[in-house]
Design an enzyme around this catalytic site. Sequence first.
Site, mmCIF file in Angstrom:
data_model
loop_
_atom_site.group_PDB
_atom_site.id
_atom_site.type_symbol
_atom_site.label_atom_id
_atom_site.label_comp_id
_atom_site.label_asym_id
_atom_site.label_seq_id
_atom_site.Cartn_x
_atom_site.Cartn_y
_atom_site.Cartn_z
ATOM 1 N N HIS A 53 0.825 -1.217 0.000
ATOM 2 C CA HIS A 53 0.000 0.000 0.000
ATOM 3 C C HIS A 53 0.862 1.273 0.000
ATOM 4 O O HIS A 53 0.736 2.093 -0.908
ATOM 5 C CB HIS A 53 -0.997 -0.046 1.164
ATOM 6 C CG HIS A 53 -1.645 1.275 1.463
ATOM 7 N ND1 HIS A 53 -2.480 1.903 0.556
ATOM 8 C CD2 HIS A 53 -1.578 2.077 2.546
ATOM 9 C CE1 HIS A 53 -2.885 3.058 1.086
ATOM 10 N NE2 HIS A 53 -2.356 3.185 2.292
ATOM 11 N N ASP A 81 -22.587 17.852 -23.666
ATOM 12 C CA ASP A 81 -21.149 17.647 -23.685
ATOM 13 C C ASP A 81 -20.778 16.199 -23.427
ATOM 14 O O ASP A 81 -19.762 15.886 -22.864
ATOM 15 C CB ASP A 81 -20.453 18.581 -22.690
ATOM 16 C CG ASP A 81 -21.118 18.548 -21.332
ATOM 17 O OD1 ASP A 81 -22.134 17.842 -21.177
ATOM 18 O OD2 ASP A 81 -20.630 19.229 -20.422
ATOM 19 N N GLU A 87 0.817 5.191 13.408
ATOM 20 C CA GLU A 87 -0.337 4.665 14.134
ATOM 21 C C GLU A 87 -0.633 3.201 13.875
ATOM 22 O O GLU A 87 -1.091 2.504 14.749
ATOM 23 C CB GLU A 87 -1.578 5.490 13.806
ATOM 24 C CG GLU A 87 -1.788 6.567 14.843
ATOM 25 C CD GLU A 87 -3.180 7.136 14.796
ATOM 26 O OE1 GLU A 87 -3.906 6.868 13.827
ATOM 27 O OE2 GLU A 87 -3.529 7.847 15.742
ATOM 28 N N ASP A 88 -0.422 2.773 12.639
ATOM 29 C CA ASP A 88 -0.955 1.469 12.265
ATOM 30 C C ASP A 88 0.030 0.302 12.387
ATOM 31 O O ASP A 88 -0.301 -0.814 12.049
ATOM 32 C CB ASP A 88 -1.488 1.515 10.819
ATOM 33 C CG ASP A 88 -2.604 2.542 10.688
ATOM 34 O OD1 ASP A 88 -3.065 3.024 11.743
ATOM 35 O OD2 ASP A 88 -2.997 2.849 9.556
ATOM 36 N N HIS A 96 3.643 6.923 5.736
ATOM 37 C CA HIS A 96 2.428 7.577 6.242
ATOM 38 C C HIS A 96 1.625 6.735 7.223
ATOM 39 O O HIS A 96 0.896 7.275 8.043
ATOM 40 C CB HIS A 96 1.551 8.078 5.086
ATOM 41 C CG HIS A 96 0.718 7.021 4.426
ATOM 42 N ND1 HIS A 96 1.165 6.278 3.375
ATOM 43 C CD2 HIS A 96 -0.542 6.591 4.675
ATOM 44 C CE1 HIS A 96 0.218 5.432 2.989
ATOM 45 N NE2 HIS A 96 -0.825 5.602 3.776
ATOM 46 N N ASP A 132 -3.204 8.633 -1.050
ATOM 47 C CA ASP A 132 -3.500 7.542 -0.121
ATOM 48 C C ASP A 132 -4.950 7.099 -0.317
ATOM 49 O O ASP A 132 -5.256 5.920 -0.468
ATOM 50 C CB ASP A 132 -3.261 8.070 1.308
ATOM 51 C CG ASP A 132 -3.594 7.053 2.387
ATOM 52 O OD1 ASP A 132 -3.442 5.847 2.129
ATOM 53 O OD2 ASP A 132 -3.997 7.477 3.488
HETATM 54 MN MN MN Z 1 -2.697 4.614 3.967
#
Ligand code: MN
Length: 743
Positions: free
Chosen positions: A59, A272, A87-88, A83, A152
Amino acid sequence: MAINTRNEPNELAGIEKLLSVIRASEKRYDIEKIERAYLYARSLHEGQYRVSGEPYISHPVAVAEIVTSLGLDTDSICAAFLHDTVEDCPDKTSIDILKNRFGEDVAMLVDGLTKMKAINVEDKEEANIENIRKMLLAMSKDIRVIFIKLCDRLHNMRTLDAKPEPKRRATALETMYVYAPLAHRLGMQRIKQELENLALSYLDPIGYAEVSDYIETKYGQNQNFIENTRAYVAEKLEEYGIHFTLEGRVKTVYSIYRKMFRQNKSFDEIYDFYAIRIIVDTELECYTALGVIHELFKSIPGRFKDYISTPKPNMYQSLHTTVIGRDGIPFEVQIRTREMHQVAEYGIAAHWKYKSGASSKEEIDQKLAWISKLIDTESGAIDTEDFMHALKIDIFSDETFVFTPKGDVIALPVNSTLIDFAYAIHSEVGNKMVGAKINGMIAPIDRVPQTGDIVEVLTSSASKGPSRDWLKIVKTSEARAKIRQWFKKEKRPENIKIGQDEIKRVLSRYRIPPTDSQVEEIVAAAAKKLGMADVDDLYNAVGYNGSAMTKVSSKLTQEYERVVKPEDNPITDVAEIETGTIKKRKSSGGIIVDGADGCEVKFAKCCNPLPGDEIIGFVTKGYGISIHKRDCPNAIAGQAKPEQADRWLHAEWDNDEYPTGGKPLYEVGLQIYAENDIRLLSNVTTALADMKVTLIGINTKKRTESDIIIQLTVGCKNIDHYNSILSRLRSIPHVENIERGIS
Ligand code: MN
């Protein structure tokens, strides 16, 4: 450093591909740092898997890939890898560790991305969702945070089908309401469209399928339409020697879905649906290409838009026109330069792509400042929806966003206190406030919370209500009004006493102080004139500060003069004594108007006066003084009406207003009557560009088969400037006549 990926063969492809793109790039990347960030992220995510079964690191790698494709810098790519590590991860890292390893910027970017995870849009009302969008912008003090967040989100949406149903829906909703609009505001069309289409496919799978089927059928029927049209247009453009790229497209599923279901349009009403895009080298070629298109096809009136001279607030620039194609099929044509195209597709991030190296951040700040400037001088040429969105872009604005303990977001003007926050929730919360907590810690109620703080108001039913001092502390008029309301209702006897003292104090300042019975008479008459039921109401109003004292005192003065008749005393105005102002002719916006003090001045749209024109002022109801040219037909007709007699005032230009020469531009409208010619529009815009004239709006109207009217709105310094523009425009071939003003 070579990356050893032998242990995880299935991630080899992604990271190796990305690194080779980065190595091959002309931009100056710090490849060693990027590789370190990747390896560190990989070690922290070790043993973690996504719901789909892939190793988790796939990811961040995918996000970094999208970030790179947007042309963002080394630190952004590092932050993309990292990123989710704070936390994860099972072995969490911390912002401080990241700062040591990768520097301030990477740590700050990851910190911003981590904080955004607290936001939850489920069950929120539209007003609150808008606050959340604004908060996201405000929280990312560095705009790169938003860019990475969008990448993300894009990857999460692309892989959303691995998630269980309730999670899918929540994520899709959040994408539709928060992230796609953000991408739009930043001008990132490609990301916006993909987010919308993906979100729609989860939110309304049946509607999505219906529209996709429609598109397939429709496109199938006229499969060759776009190809044929493209070939035909290309042939003609070549004849003019224009260097161009041509693209053909069919509208996205979401945009058709929206038109059909929200605006209740049928498929045939979507003009359009088909579009071609002509991308050229220069701005001038844009107008030439436009001329070619209008020569080849019949245009649909009212659908020509010039976003080159007047860009949209998100910096979008292009010419748009809709024409009828060969089989009677309408299609839209967009014409722009390569650079405008980059901005349209990738938004502000495109500027990074073009300019490598330093100073890119300042450049973007400048660009955004430019957006806000554009909004200030907004003149109606920008369509309302976009304008409203742009207004809410608040990276620079003056609002603070604060969470309630339930996760609602309250927007407050910057420097608002906790008392303002309490009243923003509910007047009862404010009135019963006894204390507050910021992020769980007790804080004084005059404290100013920061964006992202969670604020809890402590209330007590034993509270005696707000204090008068709060009126001096609060920043919002809303809180002030609610506090006054409380005093008006709860403290009437006390207010009346305060009001009596205040009015007595004012009256005792006159050179001949009135007697007690005169005071009674004056106050009673003033109360009546101010629309109060009795004198106590007036005292009460003054006491709780509900009526402005200046308004009250001018009425008192009038009554004083009537009752006391101070023969020898020249008229003295209490308000004047108090504020020390001297009555004089008031100037505002470079205009002097007789006998009107402190009034807003605006320029009448019917005649757009310029410095140097003879002018006259008209007192409007509630909108200040409107300035017309003396020879404006509306002004002449108005002055002839007896009921308007005292509303027309002498006015003149204040030549001292801008002594340093920093004069503002005045809007003026022009109508050019001309014989239609393929070069006409480009000749006009080139002439204006040569003279460095600010073009505010441009519009064309067909008069007859061979004659057209070009309506221009331009910025002018004064009448001389206007005349020089006029004579230059008159020299353009095929121009027959030019009129001032747009009818
Ligand atoms: Mn992420």
